[in-house]
Structure formats: C-alpha cells, structure tokens
Enzyme design. Structure first.
Site, PDB file in Angstrom:
ATOM      1  N   THR A   8      15.134 -43.803 -37.365  1.00 33.58           N
ATOM      2  CA  THR A   8      14.562 -44.350 -38.792  1.00 33.58           C
ATOM      3  C   THR A   8      14.784 -43.246 -39.707  1.00 33.58           C
ATOM      4  OG1 THR A   8      12.091 -43.516 -38.027  1.00 33.58           O
ATOM      5  CG2 THR A   8      13.063 -45.775 -37.131  1.00 33.58           C
ATOM      6  N   GLY A   9      14.479 -43.890 -41.089  1.00 34.19           N
ATOM      7  CA  GLY A   9      14.796 -42.912 -42.380  1.00 34.19           C
ATOM      8  C   GLY A   9      16.042 -42.371 -42.245  1.00 34.19           C
ATOM      9  N   SER A  11      18.613 -42.785 -43.977  1.00 29.79           N
ATOM     10  CA  SER A  11      19.557 -42.896 -45.379  1.00 29.79           C
ATOM     11  C   SER A  11      19.782 -41.701 -45.890  1.00 29.79           C
ATOM     12  CB  SER A  11      18.846 -43.964 -46.378  1.00 29.79           C
ATOM     13  OG  SER A  11      17.349 -43.474 -46.379  1.00 29.79           O
ATOM     14  N   ILE A  14      16.835 -35.270 -43.183  1.00 33.17           N
ATOM     15  CA  ILE A  14      17.100 -35.030 -41.961  1.00 33.17           C
ATOM     16  C   ILE A  14      17.607 -36.209 -41.140  1.00 33.17           C
ATOM     17  CG2 ILE A  14      15.551 -34.585 -39.984  1.00 33.17           C
ATOM     18  CD1 ILE A  14      13.579 -32.697 -41.751  1.00 33.17           C
ATOM     19  N   SER A 135       5.457 -32.340 -38.290  1.00 31.29           N
ATOM     20  CA  SER A 135       5.648 -30.895 -39.243  1.00 31.29           C
ATOM     21  C   SER A 135       4.899 -29.992 -38.712  1.00 31.29           C
ATOM     22  CB  SER A 135       5.160 -31.548 -40.504  1.00 31.29           C
ATOM     23  OG  SER A 135       4.731 -30.543 -41.505  1.00 31.29           O
ATOM     24  N   TYR A 148      -1.374 -35.246 -45.397  1.00 32.17           N
ATOM     25  CA  TYR A 148      -0.070 -35.335 -44.701  1.00 32.17           C
ATOM     26  C   TYR A 148      -0.165 -34.500 -43.263  1.00 32.17           C
ATOM     27  CZ  TYR A 148       4.813 -33.842 -43.929  1.00 32.17           C
ATOM     28  OH  TYR A 148       6.050 -33.779 -43.177  1.00 32.17           O
TER      29      TYR A 148
HETATM   30  P1  NAP Z   1      13.343 -37.360 -47.007  1.00 36.73           P
HETATM   31  O1  NAP Z   1      14.601 -36.644 -47.401  1.00 36.73           O
HETATM   32  O2  NAP Z   1      12.292 -37.500 -48.371  1.00 36.73           O
HETATM   33  O3  NAP Z   1      13.620 -38.629 -46.531  1.00 36.73           O
HETATM   34  C1  NAP Z   1      12.733 -39.557 -46.031  1.00 36.73           C
HETATM   35  C2  NAP Z   1      13.124 -41.014 -45.121  1.00 36.73           C
HETATM   36  O4  NAP Z   1      12.300 -41.564 -44.637  1.00 36.73           O
HETATM   37  C3  NAP Z   1      14.174 -41.712 -46.145  1.00 36.73           C
HETATM   38  O5  NAP Z   1      15.511 -41.991 -45.182  1.00 36.73           O
HETATM   39  C4  NAP Z   1      13.215 -42.820 -46.622  1.00 36.73           C
HETATM   40  O6  NAP Z   1      14.020 -44.179 -46.606  1.00 36.73           O
HETATM   41  C5  NAP Z   1      12.500 -43.036 -45.154  1.00 36.73           C
HETATM   42  N1  NAP Z   1      11.327 -43.557 -45.347  1.00 36.73           N
HETATM   43  C6  NAP Z   1      10.348 -43.242 -46.411  1.00 36.73           C
HETATM   44  N2  NAP Z   1       9.166 -44.268 -46.564  1.00 36.73           N
HETATM   45  C7  NAP Z   1       9.613 -45.341 -45.770  1.00 36.73           C
HETATM   46  C8  NAP Z   1       9.164 -46.269 -45.371  1.00 36.73           C
HETATM   47  N3  NAP Z   1       8.083 -47.006 -45.854  1.00 36.73           N
HETATM   48  N4  NAP Z   1       9.858 -47.256 -44.437  1.00 36.73           N
HETATM   49  C9  NAP Z   1      10.934 -46.840 -43.893  1.00 36.73           C
HETATM   50  N5  NAP Z   1      11.545 -45.827 -44.328  1.00 36.73           N
HETATM   51  C10 NAP Z   1      11.082 -45.008 -45.082  1.00 36.73           C
HETATM   52  O7  NAP Z   1      12.533 -36.524 -45.966  1.00 36.73           O
HETATM   53  P2  NAP Z   1      13.274 -35.688 -45.043  1.00 36.73           P
HETATM   54  O8  NAP Z   1      12.714 -34.124 -45.591  1.00 36.73           O
HETATM   55  O9  NAP Z   1      14.588 -36.018 -44.308  1.00 36.73           O
HETATM   56  O10 NAP Z   1      11.913 -35.693 -43.792  1.00 36.73           O
HETATM   57  C11 NAP Z   1      12.007 -36.479 -42.492  1.00 36.73           C
HETATM   58  C12 NAP Z   1      10.995 -36.333 -41.741  1.00 36.73           C
HETATM   59  O11 NAP Z   1      10.661 -35.099 -41.406  1.00 36.73           O
HETATM   60  C13 NAP Z   1       9.840 -36.768 -42.242  1.00 36.73           C
HETATM   61  O12 NAP Z   1       8.983 -37.445 -41.078  1.00 36.73           O
HETATM   62  C14 NAP Z   1       9.068 -35.586 -42.805  1.00 36.73           C
HETATM   63  O13 NAP Z   1       7.716 -35.759 -42.672  1.00 36.73           O
HETATM   64  C15 NAP Z   1       9.531 -34.643 -41.550  1.00 36.73           C
HETATM   65  N6  NAP Z   1       9.440 -33.191 -42.088  1.00 36.73           N
HETATM   66  C16 NAP Z   1       9.973 -32.853 -43.275  1.00 36.73           C
HETATM   67  C17 NAP Z   1      10.069 -31.509 -43.823  1.00 36.73           C
HETATM   68  C18 NAP Z   1      10.572 -30.848 -45.003  1.00 36.73           C
HETATM   69  O14 NAP Z   1      10.535 -29.788 -45.096  1.00 36.73           O
HETATM   70  N7  NAP Z   1      11.844 -31.688 -45.270  1.00 36.73           N
HETATM   71  C19 NAP Z   1       9.239 -30.491 -43.249  1.00 36.73           C
HETATM   72  C20 NAP Z   1       8.365 -31.144 -42.016  1.00 36.73           C
HETATM   73  C21 NAP Z   1       8.530 -32.447 -41.324  1.00 36.73           C
HETATM   74  P3  NAP Z   1      14.452 -44.559 -48.044  1.00 36.73           P
HETATM   75  O15 NAP Z   1      15.166 -43.498 -48.650  1.00 36.73           O
HETATM   76  O16 NAP Z   1      15.688 -45.522 -47.494  1.00 36.73           O
HETATM   77  O17 NAP Z   1      13.552 -45.421 -48.618  1.00 36.73           O
END
Ligand code: NAP
Length: 241
Positions: A8-9, A11, A14, A135, A148
């Site tokens: 999931t997610g 696109s 990560i 996280s 969060y």
């Molecule tokens: P990101 O670049 O903002 O990407 C978020 C992803 O989640 C996108 O593919 C988005 O899909 C999808 N998403 C958001 N809302 C959604 C919804 N309502 N339904 C379905 N899909 C949804 O985030 P990321 O940094 O890759 O984070 C990925 C995961 O790692 C998350 O769970 C985040 O909390 C966790 N995380 C990230 C960090 C960090 O520093 N980046 C740190 C700790 C944990 P669309 O774009 O297609 O809408």
C-alpha cells in the site's frame, strides 16, 4: 510460480522503493495508490506491476482492492502496509478533531482494513508475511507530533497482537519503524532543519527509501520466517530502544 506482494502507498516515497525492491527480486507486485495516479501507473508499467487504487481509510474500497489483488495474482505471499500520512508539526491543544481523526483513519484504520481484507487468503494457505510501517515517533513519541506518534504507536501494538494471533497459522508479522527518511513526507523541513537532524543521527546521514525497502524485503524472506512481532528501527541510531 512467482512470489506475490501487495504494497500500500506504493506510488511514491518508501512504498515505491519497496515495490522496486520486490520487483527486482522477481516478485509480482500489486502496487496500491490513492491520489498519485500518474506516478503509480508509470511505476506499474516500469515494474510490470498491477496498479490498484483505494483510499485506505475506506473499508469498502480496501476490501475491493484486496480482492482484486488476490484474484489477479492468484495469492499473496506478502503484504506491506505502508500507506500513511503525517500532520504539519503542531501543539496537541491546537489539533482539530478532523486532523486527529484523519491521522488515525489513514495510519491505523488503513492498516486494519488492509490486514482484515488480505488475511483470509493467507490463513487459507497457512503462510504469509505481513510488514507494517510505523515510525520511531511511534516508539518513543515526538514533541509536536502527538497525533502521529499516537497513531504510529497503535500500529506497533496492532502488529504485536496480530503476530501472536496468526503465528499458529504460519504467518509472521513485523513492524518497520523508520527514522528521518528523505521523501515528500519530509518536504516541510528546510536545509537547516535537515542539517540538524543529520547531526543528531549517530550514523551521520538521513535515511533513503531504499534503506527502508531492504529491511521490509528481508522480513518477507524465508530467512526471516522465525522473526515475528518485532519492531525494527531503520533510523541511523537516532532512536535505540
Ligand atoms: P509519502 O512519500 O508521503 O507517501 C505516502 C504514501 O501513502 C503515498 O503512496 C500515498 O498515496 C499513500 N497514502 C496517503 N494517504 C492515503 C490514503 N488515504 N489512502 C491510500 N494511500 C494513501 O510517505 P513516505 O515517507 O514514503 O512514508 C511511507 C510510510 O512510512 C508512512 O506510513 C509513514 O508514516 C512512514 N514513515 C515515514 C518516515 C519519513 O521520514 N519519510 C518516517 C517514519 C515513518 P498517493 O500519493 O497515491 O495518494
């Protein structure tokens, strides 16, 4: 028969790196997205993956999406619950009801909806690996990120309980807890903030989506089949629990 995974997610960020990691190893990937259709479809073409759209906060959309993944791929060896959102930094007394509910709807309900939809097909085959994304703030809490942190803490508790529940059915469930990873989620941070975070990280750099993807992939390998209910930090030593 190829191994199969629903991410999931996937696109961007990560999730996209996780999709690339599995595809590079020959897995068939169901690549879930929500709003970033153009990016998701381009990545799906690149990886010969199956693109599937759903809002993870909507249980009916998730049920349909998971059913299509199982039907089109035949079965699922792994599920990666990665979709998530963060809120802008803010004090808890300023958090609106709608922001609070939204961060739980996507990060917590989304994991619940997806696991509930996929689990019957894994239980039927008596095998599977599930990885959730929390996280480091879900582990230790982050100031100005109370909603969060609470949601990501719930993901950790969900993972541990689920791991115990489905272990007798041959399914392992683990959680990956990233630190500061350079994706759109960190786009709010200016260069000074990023430099300060880098300085606070014992390994002296920020994380990449690929750092996280490698660990997620490893947890879905046969070599990790005796690992369950664990929270694996990918944070450069920022948080050591
Ligand atoms: P990101 O670049 O903002 O990407 C978020 C992803 O989640 C996108 O593919 C988005 O899909 C999808 N998403 C958001 N809302 C959604 C919804 N309502 N339904 C379905 N899909 C949804 O985030 P990321 O940094 O890759 O984070 C990925 C995961 O790692 C998350 O769970 C985040 O909390 C966790 N995380 C990230 C960090 C960090 O520093 N980046 C740190 C700790 C944990 P669309 O774009 O297609 O809408």
């Amino acid at each position: 028969m190829s191994k199969t995974v629903l991410i999931t997610g996937a696109s961007r960020g990560i999730g996209a790196a996780v999709a690339r990691r599995f595809a590079a190893a020959g897995w068939q990937v169901a690549l879930h997205y929500h709003r970033s259709e153009a990016q998701a479809l381009a990545l799906a073409r690149e990886l010969n993956a199956l693109p599937l759209r759903a809002d993870v906060s909507d249980s009916a959309q998730v049920a349909a999406m998971a059913a299509e993944a199982v039907q089109r791929l035949g079965h699922l060896d792994a599920l990666v619950c990665n979709a998530g959102i963060a809120l802008p930094l803010g004090l808890v007394q300023d958090c609106s009801d709608s922001d609070w509910h939204r961060v739980f709807a996507v990060n917590v309900d989304g994991v619940f909806h997806t696991v509930r939809a996929v689990l019957p097909s894994m239980l039927a085959r008596h095998s599977g690996s599930i990885v959730t994304l929390s996280s480091m703030w879900g582990q230790v809490g982050g100031s100005c990120e109370v909603p969060y942190s609470a949601a990501k803490g719930a993901v950790i508790a969900f993972t541990k309980a689920l791991a115990q529940e489905v272990a007798p059915s041959g399914i392992n469930v683990n959680c990956v807890a990233p630190g500061i990873i350079q994706t759109d989620m960190m786009a709010f941070a200016d260069e000074d903030t990023l430099a300060a975070l880098r300085a606070d990280t014992p390994l002296g750099r920020l994380g990449t989506p690929e750092d996280v993807a490698g660990v997620v992939f490893g947890l879905c390998q046969p070599e990790s089949s005796f690992v369950t209910g664990q929270v694996i930090g990918v944070n450069g030593g920022f948080v050591i629990t």
